[in-house]
Design a protein around this motif. Structure first.
Motif, PDB file in Angstrom:
ATOM      1  N   SER A 483       0.811  -1.223   0.000  1.00 22.15           N
ATOM      2  CA  SER A 483       0.000   0.000   0.000  1.00 22.15           C
ATOM      3  C   SER A 483       0.840   1.266   0.000  1.00 22.15           C
ATOM      4  CB  SER A 483      -0.925   0.011   1.224  1.00 22.15           C
ATOM      5  OG  SER A 483      -0.163   0.017   2.433  1.00 22.15           O
ATOM      6  N   SER A 484       2.171   1.135   0.066  1.00 24.32           N
ATOM      7  CA  SER A 484       3.092   2.278   0.087  1.00 24.32           C
ATOM      8  C   SER A 484       2.856   3.166   1.310  1.00 24.32           C
ATOM      9  CB  SER A 484       2.950   3.110  -1.201  1.00 24.32           C
ATOM     10  OG  SER A 484       4.040   3.998  -1.344  1.00 24.32           O
ATOM     11  N   GLN A 485       2.488   2.558   2.424  1.00 26.18           N
ATOM     12  CA  GLN A 485       2.252   3.298   3.658  1.00 26.18           C
ATOM     13  C   GLN A 485       3.453   3.179   4.591  1.00 26.18           C
ATOM     14  OE1 GLN A 485      -0.619   5.214   4.007  1.00 26.18           O
ATOM     15  NE2 GLN A 485      -0.845   4.573   1.877  1.00 26.18           N
ATOM     16  N   PHE A 486       3.789   4.295   5.274  1.00 24.22           N
ATOM     17  CA  PHE A 486       4.895   4.350   6.216  1.00 24.22           C
ATOM     18  C   PHE A 486       4.324   4.553   7.619  1.00 24.22           C
ATOM     19  CE2 PHE A 486       6.948   4.832   2.306  1.00 24.22           C
ATOM     20  CZ  PHE A 486       8.329   4.857   2.429  1.00 24.22           C
ATOM     21  N   ALA A 487       4.656   3.643   8.536  1.00 20.60           N
ATOM     22  CA  ALA A 487       4.165   3.753   9.910  1.00 20.60           C
ATOM     23  C   ALA A 487       5.358   3.837  10.859  1.00 20.60           C
ATOM     24  CB  ALA A 487       3.280   2.561  10.266  1.00 20.60           C
ATOM     25  N   GLU A 488       5.562   5.002  11.451  1.00 23.83           N
ATOM     26  CA  GLU A 488       6.694   5.187  12.370  1.00 23.83           C
ATOM     27  C   GLU A 488       6.422   4.483  13.698  1.00 23.83           C
ATOM     28  OE1 GLU A 488       8.358   9.213  12.589  1.00 23.83           O
ATOM     29  OE2 GLU A 488       6.954   9.763  10.996  1.00 23.83           O
ATOM     30  N   PHE A 489       7.482   4.044  14.347  1.00 26.76           N
ATOM     31  CA  PHE A 489       7.348   3.478  15.686  1.00 26.76           C
ATOM     32  C   PHE A 489       8.481   3.969  16.565  1.00 26.76           C
ATOM     33  CE2 PHE A 489       9.685   0.199  13.246  1.00 26.76           C
ATOM     34  CZ  PHE A 489      10.791  -0.010  14.060  1.00 26.76           C
ATOM     35  N   SER A 490       8.203   4.038  17.853  1.00 24.22           N
ATOM     36  CA  SER A 490       9.195   4.455  18.841  1.00 24.22           C
ATOM     37  C   SER A 490       9.034   3.555  20.060  1.00 24.22           C
ATOM     38  CB  SER A 490       8.982   5.924  19.232  1.00 24.22           C
ATOM     39  OG  SER A 490       9.928   6.330  20.199  1.00 24.22           O
ATOM     40  N   ASP A 491      10.083   2.813  20.381  1.00 27.12           N
ATOM     41  CA  ASP A 491      10.042   1.866  21.495  1.00 27.12           C
ATOM     42  C   ASP A 491      10.979   2.352  22.590  1.00 27.12           C
ATOM     43  OD1 ASP A 491       8.433   0.412  19.816  1.00 27.12           O
ATOM     44  OD2 ASP A 491      10.027  -0.963  19.190  1.00 27.12           O
ATOM     45  N   GLY A 492      10.465   2.544  23.797  1.00 24.69           N
ATOM     46  CA  GLY A 492      11.283   3.040  24.896  1.00 24.69           C
ATOM     47  C   GLY A 492      10.516   3.050  26.204  1.00 24.69           C
ATOM     48  N   PRO A 493      11.098   3.639  27.234  1.00 25.17           N
ATOM     49  CA  PRO A 493      10.513   3.560  28.583  1.00 25.17           C
ATOM     50  C   PRO A 493       9.158   4.251  28.710  1.00 25.17           C
ATOM     51  CG  PRO A 493      12.342   5.123  28.507  1.00 25.17           C
ATOM     52  CD  PRO A 493      12.359   4.386  27.209  1.00 25.17           C
ATOM     53  N   TYR A 494       8.866   5.198  27.838  1.00 27.46           N
ATOM     54  CA  TYR A 494       7.602   5.915  27.939  1.00 27.46           C
ATOM     55  C   TYR A 494       6.640   5.531  26.820  1.00 27.46           C
ATOM     56  CZ  TYR A 494      10.669   8.676  30.903  1.00 27.46           C
ATOM     57  OH  TYR A 494      11.580   9.062  31.868  1.00 27.46           O
ATOM     58  N   GLU A 495       6.949   4.441  26.124  1.00 31.88           N
ATOM     59  CA  GLU A 495       6.127   4.003  24.999  1.00 31.88           C
ATOM     60  C   GLU A 495       5.378   2.719  25.353  1.00 31.88           C
ATOM     61  OE1 GLU A 495       5.924   5.972  22.532  1.00 31.88           O
ATOM     62  OE2 GLU A 495       7.648   7.257  22.914  1.00 31.88           O
TER      63      GLU A 495
END
Length: 584
Positions: A483-495
């Protein structure tokens, strides 16, 4: 006795005559009639139109009811400017040679036609204005109708238009479209295993929202696009061979604000919840709403628009029908399999191309990791994903495409480009970097290059950075190549995910270090030429201009040389004989 035999013979004769007449009267046949909508603006109409075929017995338009078929009602009209619409009259009375086609409307949405066809023979107007229009204004008296008579003649076909006001309409010859004189359009029974989907597509009413480019549409059950419309050899056989099926809006949908309706008989998927609309070409298309089998999705106050000017690319609108969510994408390499099925060719190597944004400072000087997965794979189901690859050479420069080749010959799940559904890229270091495009190509066992999908993040590239340099937290993006979609992710202590989602896989299997390298070991001029036609054309023009400039300079140098030589000969008092000295 003689009287008996005479009566018997007469009875037999009468029976034969009656049977012959009855047989003649019951002779039937099928007719195919086509109408081409005019190319001029606003020629299509969504109003119900009526059409009939006649055999004229006089030299004028006066025809007998015995010489015409019943009217055929065309629900939703003929809406697409310049398009042909074809209709079947099935099992109708044989009226002889058809030399008159009549069309009627009672409504105000103007309709213009420029050609008709009967049983494959096309007729166009012999007059200077090659089209004829019809409509009825809102102020007209009740019962008013507008009629077009297409009088067919191989040498002098004419389209005559006439407005009959009020009761005059019903009194004119064959203008009787009451229920008893209208035949239903022939409905072809659906083949077992198929379903006829009813579709309604509305073009935005913003200026220039219509397009002359072909539009392709598919329907899908799931968001991952794994269960979509298909064309099969035998629909009721679960083991039959099937290919992707797309509905074609040939010639595009040209009129702003118009609703285009269609019926599509294809493999029965059950109820569908998703749709994709794909365009090839630069003539922009803007979608206002889409309805499939009564499920209506509205794009809202601002339409969704697509176009594509690249040589190998396409633009697409993806629609979540139930939630009315619209998203657009554009790819420089289209991978929907509409024009080719190269993504299903078996390959031995994947060639990943990661492009950084053109924004200054968007290169990645941190170490980047990536992993690719099937449609079933994710960090939660890593068994459906590849090994994790660690890029040693980084992606340091902005507006640069970096190429990495991965040998997939030992993978059981990755044999073709289409096996890759998504790619995750991430970093652990405090570094702001921007990802613009992801492209996946392939190389076969014979060394042939296979072009695959290109996912473009859009106008604004995806920006990522992490806050802690401890190898535990990360930030990245999941790129859906379908689908040419970009999904950002952030993994950390407050996520929501407190530790990088791929750490468990790395801890279990480690990583594979990879360095940047050309996709095939060398520059490929043929591929570069196909992907960059504008540069090729510009380079050719530049070379021609440079050659002209060099020629002019050489001529001026030679001319100057001759002038100097001539002046020197005058100074020495000697005679100078030049080949073209007379011109100086």
């Amino acid at each position: 006795m003689a009287g008996f035999w005479l009566a018997f013979v007469c009875a037999i004769a009468a029976y034969c005559i009656f049977s012959t007449v009855a047989a003649q009267n019951s002779t039937s046949r099928n007719y195919t009639v086509g109408v081409q909508v005019s190319d001029i603006w606003y020629s299509g109409s969504a109003d119900t139109l009526y059409i009939t075929l006649c055999h004229r017995t006089t030299t004028n338009n006066a025809t007998s009811s015995n010489n015409c078929l019943k009217w055929l009602a065309i629900d939703n009209g003929m809406q697409s400017r310049g398009a042909w619409y074809t209709f079947e009259y099935v099992n109708q009375t044989d009226i002889g040679v058809v030399d008159l086609v009549k069309l009627v409307t009672y409504e105000n949405d103007q309709f213009c036609m420029q050609a008709v066809s009967v049983d494959g023979v096309t007729f166009t107007s012999s007059e200077a204005i090659g089209f004829q229009c019809m409509d009825v204004s809102d102020e007209a008296a009740a019962g008013t109708c507008s009629v077009v008579d297409a009088i067919l003649d191989d040498s002098a076909t004419v389209f005559n238009g006439e407005l009959y006001e009020g009761t005059a309409c019903a009194n004119v010859g064959l203008i009787d479209t009451s229920a008893s004189n209208v035949v239903a359009r022939e409905v072809i029974p659906a083949e077992p295993g198929t379903r006829t989907y009813e579709m309604s597509l509305t073009v935005s009413n913003y200026p220039f929202s219509g397009t002359v480019n072909d539009l392709y549409m598919r329907l899908c059950v799931d968001e991952t696009r794994q269960n979509c419309t298909q064309k099969c050899l035998a629909y009721d056989d679960p083991d039959t061979s099937c290919t992707n099926d797309w509905f074609l809006f040939a010639g595009g949908v040209r009129e702003e604000g118009n609703t285009y309706k269609g019926y599509w008989n294809t493999k029965d998927l059950g109820d569908v919840g998703y749709a994709d609309i794909v365009i090839f070409g630069a003539d922009m298309f803007c979608l206002s709403r889409l309805e499939i089998d009564g499920v209506d999705a509205n794009a809202g106050s601002l339409p969704e628009c697509i176009s594509d000017e690249s040589q190998l690319g396409c633009g697409a609108i993806s629609v979540d029908l139930n939630n009315e969510v619209f998203s657009t994408s554009s790819a420089e390499q289209c991978s929907y399999g509409i024009n080719s099925n190269d993504t299903f060719v078996e390959v031995q190597k994947y060639v990943f191309k990661f492009a950084t944004s053109s924004v200054i400072g968007c290169g990645a000087e941190a170490t980047i990791f990536f992993v690719f997965c099937t449609v079933d794979g994710s960090y939660q189901y890593p068994q459906f994903c590849s090994e994790v690859y660690q890029i040693n050479t980084q992606l340091p420069d902005s507006d640069t495409e970096y190429t990495f080749t991965v040998d997939v010959s030992e993978y059981s799940r990755f044999n073709t480009i289409s096996d890759v559904y998504s790619v995750d890229l991430w970093a652990y270091e405090t570094e702001m970097w921007c990802l613009s495009d992801v492209t996946l190509n392939g190389i076969t066992a014979d060394g042939e290059a296979v072009l695959g999908p290109n996912a473009d993040s859009g106008t604004f590239s995806v920006q990522m950075s992490t806050d802690v340099d401890d190898g535990k937290f990360c930030e990245g993006v999941t790129v859906n190549l379908v689908s040419s979609q970009f999904a950002e992710f952030s993994d950390g202590p407050y996520e929501a995910i407190t530790e990088c989602r791929w750490n468990a896989k790395i801890a279990a299997n480690g990583t594979i270090e990879i360095n940047e390298e050309p996709s095939d070991g060398a520059f490929n001029p043929i591929e570069w030429t196909a992907e960059n036609p504008a540069w090729v054309a510009g380079g050719a023009v530049a070379i021609v201009c440079l050659c002209i400039l060099c020629g002019v300079c050489c001529q001026r140098i030679m001319k100057k040389h001759k002038e100097v030589a001539f002046q020197d000969s005058d100074k020495s008092g000697s005679n100078w004989h030049g080949g073209n000295s007379a011109f100086y």
